[in-house]
Design a protein around this motif. Sequence first.
Motif, PDB file in Angstrom:
ATOM      1  N   THR A   1       0.762  -1.170   0.158  1.00  0.00           N
ATOM      2  CA  THR A   1       0.105  -0.018   0.064  1.00  0.00           C
ATOM      3  C   THR A   1       0.760   1.241   0.101  1.00  0.00           C
ATOM      4  N   GLY A   2       1.954   1.335   0.465  1.00  0.00           N
ATOM      5  CA  GLY A   2       2.855   2.280   0.767  1.00  0.00           C
ATOM      6  C   GLY A   2       2.827   3.076   1.941  1.00  0.00           C
ATOM      7  N   SER A   3       1.852   2.658   2.822  1.00  0.00           N
ATOM      8  CA  SER A   3       1.712   3.017   4.157  1.00  0.00           C
ATOM      9  C   SER A   3       2.984   3.116   4.905  1.00  0.00           C
ATOM     10  N   ASP A   4       3.363   4.239   5.630  1.00  0.00           N
ATOM     11  CA  ASP A   4       4.411   4.614   6.569  1.00  0.00           C
ATOM     12  C   ASP A   4       3.651   4.683   7.964  1.00  0.00           C
TER      13      ASP A   4
ATOM     14  N   VAL B   1      -8.172  -4.436   1.373  1.00  0.00           N
ATOM     15  CA  VAL B   1      -8.965  -3.907   2.473  1.00  0.00           C
ATOM     16  C   VAL B   1      -7.828  -3.710   3.608  1.00  0.00           C
ATOM     17  N   VAL B   2      -8.068  -2.805   4.509  1.00  0.00           N
ATOM     18  CA  VAL B   2      -7.223  -2.471   5.434  1.00  0.00           C
ATOM     19  C   VAL B   2      -7.933  -2.096   6.777  1.00  0.00           C
ATOM     20  N   LEU B   3      -7.620  -2.581   7.934  1.00  0.00           N
ATOM     21  CA  LEU B   3      -8.102  -2.268   9.190  1.00  0.00           C
ATOM     22  C   LEU B   3      -6.988  -1.682  10.002  1.00  0.00           C
ATOM     23  N   THR B   4      -7.308  -0.675  10.435  1.00  0.00           N
ATOM     24  CA  THR B   4      -6.225   0.023  11.133  1.00  0.00           C
ATOM     25  C   THR B   4      -7.076   0.880  12.398  1.00  0.00           C
ATOM     26  N   ARG B   5      -6.298   1.561  13.325  1.00  0.00           N
ATOM     27  CA  ARG B   5      -7.016   2.576  14.282  1.00  0.00           C
ATOM     28  C   ARG B   5      -7.335   3.565  13.707  1.00  0.00           C
ATOM     29  N   GLU B   6      -8.395   4.164  14.257  1.00  0.00           N
ATOM     30  CA  GLU B   6      -8.907   5.512  13.596  1.00  0.00           C
ATOM     31  C   GLU B   6      -7.953   6.648  13.774  1.00  0.00           C
TER      32      GLU B   6
ATOM     33  N   ASN C   1      -6.578   9.433   8.309  1.00  0.00           N
ATOM     34  CA  ASN C   1      -5.971  10.524   7.422  1.00  0.00           C
ATOM     35  C   ASN C   1      -4.922   9.999   6.734  1.00  0.00           C
ATOM     36  N   GLU C   2      -3.796   9.375   7.409  1.00  0.00           N
ATOM     37  CA  GLU C   2      -2.548   8.913   6.740  1.00  0.00           C
ATOM     38  C   GLU C   2      -2.927   7.878   5.676  1.00  0.00           C
ATOM     39  N   PHE C   3      -3.754   6.864   5.996  1.00  0.00           N
ATOM     40  CA  PHE C   3      -4.221   5.794   5.061  1.00  0.00           C
ATOM     41  C   PHE C   3      -4.723   6.217   3.953  1.00  0.00           C
ATOM     42  N   GLN C   4      -5.506   7.292   4.156  1.00  0.00           N
ATOM     43  CA  GLN C   4      -6.673   7.809   3.008  1.00  0.00           C
ATOM     44  C   GLN C   4      -5.788   8.653   2.035  1.00  0.00           C
ATOM     45  N   ASP C   5      -4.681   9.549   2.544  1.00  0.00           N
ATOM     46  CA  ASP C   5      -3.867  10.361   1.843  1.00  0.00           C
ATOM     47  C   ASP C   5      -2.612   9.864   1.261  1.00  0.00           C
ATOM     48  N   ASP C   6      -1.954   8.754   1.996  1.00  0.00           N
ATOM     49  CA  ASP C   6      -0.635   8.422   1.744  1.00  0.00           C
ATOM     50  C   ASP C   6      -0.605   6.887   1.218  1.00  0.00           C
ATOM     51  N   ALA C   7      -1.496   6.302   1.137  1.00  0.00           N
ATOM     52  CA  ALA C   7      -1.620   4.900   0.745  1.00  0.00           C
ATOM     53  C   ALA C   7      -2.290   4.318  -0.305  1.00  0.00           C
TER      54      ALA C   7
END
Length: 385
Positions: free
Chosen positions: A42-45, A65-70, A74-80
């Motif tokens: 995904t590129g998520s950091d 599909v990713v499950l992560t903490r709330e 924003n970081e997952f939406q914008d950077d992954a």
Amino acid sequence: MSKHDFSLEEFSSRRARVREAISQAGLDWFIAFHPVSIHWLTGSDAKSYQEFQCLLISADEGPVVVLTREGERNEFQDDAHVDQLWTFGGAEPEDPLQVFERVIRSLGLESARVGIEVPAYYLHPHHYLSIKSVLGAALVAEPSNLIHDLKLVKSATEQKYIREAAKINDRAMQVFANSLRAGVSELELAGDVYQTLLKAGSGLAASPINLVSGERAGFSHGPPTQRVLKQGETGSIEYGATFKRYTSTIGRHFCIGKPTSRVAEIYQIVREACDAFVAEVRAGVPAVVPHEAAKRIIAKAGLDRYRVHTSGYGLAPGFPPTWGEPMHLFGGSDYTLRAGMVVTVEPPIFIGEEFLGVRIIDNLLVTDQGAERLSQFSRDIIIVD
């Protein structure tokens, strides 16, 4: 790293390879928990590895599909690159496994054949047991290295980032050599190294710096302390630089004044072991072969019981606490080296009763012809008067 660090085509290729591996494993879905796996796809950091997170990908085309903490929304939406994002918690606590169960039901995994990662650091035992309960008979395999094995061979862009990290390492080691002297503390030296790394463009490496001296010189992974270096002492340093999360490591031995004959002897043995290791590295060679070559040198000197850890391993875009990949160049390894892999070379000797240890660490790019050493910094003992 973020989704902007690689082309969309490279991410698409990674996902296609993972889907093929899932299918070849006889699975319908795969659930990844390791932050490196999630990062690679995904590129998520994001720092969401601190709590529960997972990525779900199917053998067939479909949403990732990713499950992560709330807090990471924003970081997952914008950077992954994520097709479907679920979160838990936020302003108030929430059990992530309750949300996990809803994700499973929404995707129909309860009637599929599912495999999961079981990573060493990133999946709490209680969460693991709950996951097994939620999946029930759908959980049929735990191929924890399914994604990790696919990423051992680095793309041209990944190699470029590792080379940049190696250049940063060389700069920091030169600063260390310039700062080294009697009267300075281990922490002061570490501070100079970290300042150089960050100013040169390195991120914070997944594992902290090892820096030991004097009576601590026999510690193979000791952190820097307030201890002040004295004339005539010896020690070692190891650290990593990262560029867009891709890691390069380096380690050197040092002396304040002329090395003793014993230090020079141990150093020469380690260097010969490293040379023997490097000489065996090329595509198509079993990973155990370079290890055995280094082991023979150290054993011939009668010091095999002081060879306290692996001779080398694959390097990953690491997350705390490690930058290492599952592939070790060590006894019992069933991996085979391939062109494009990046491995460390670091057969050690650490003799606790003599307060002495020597380790020379470099990174090698595996090629069809042999090994390319990525660091340009001298492998000689760093000696200051």
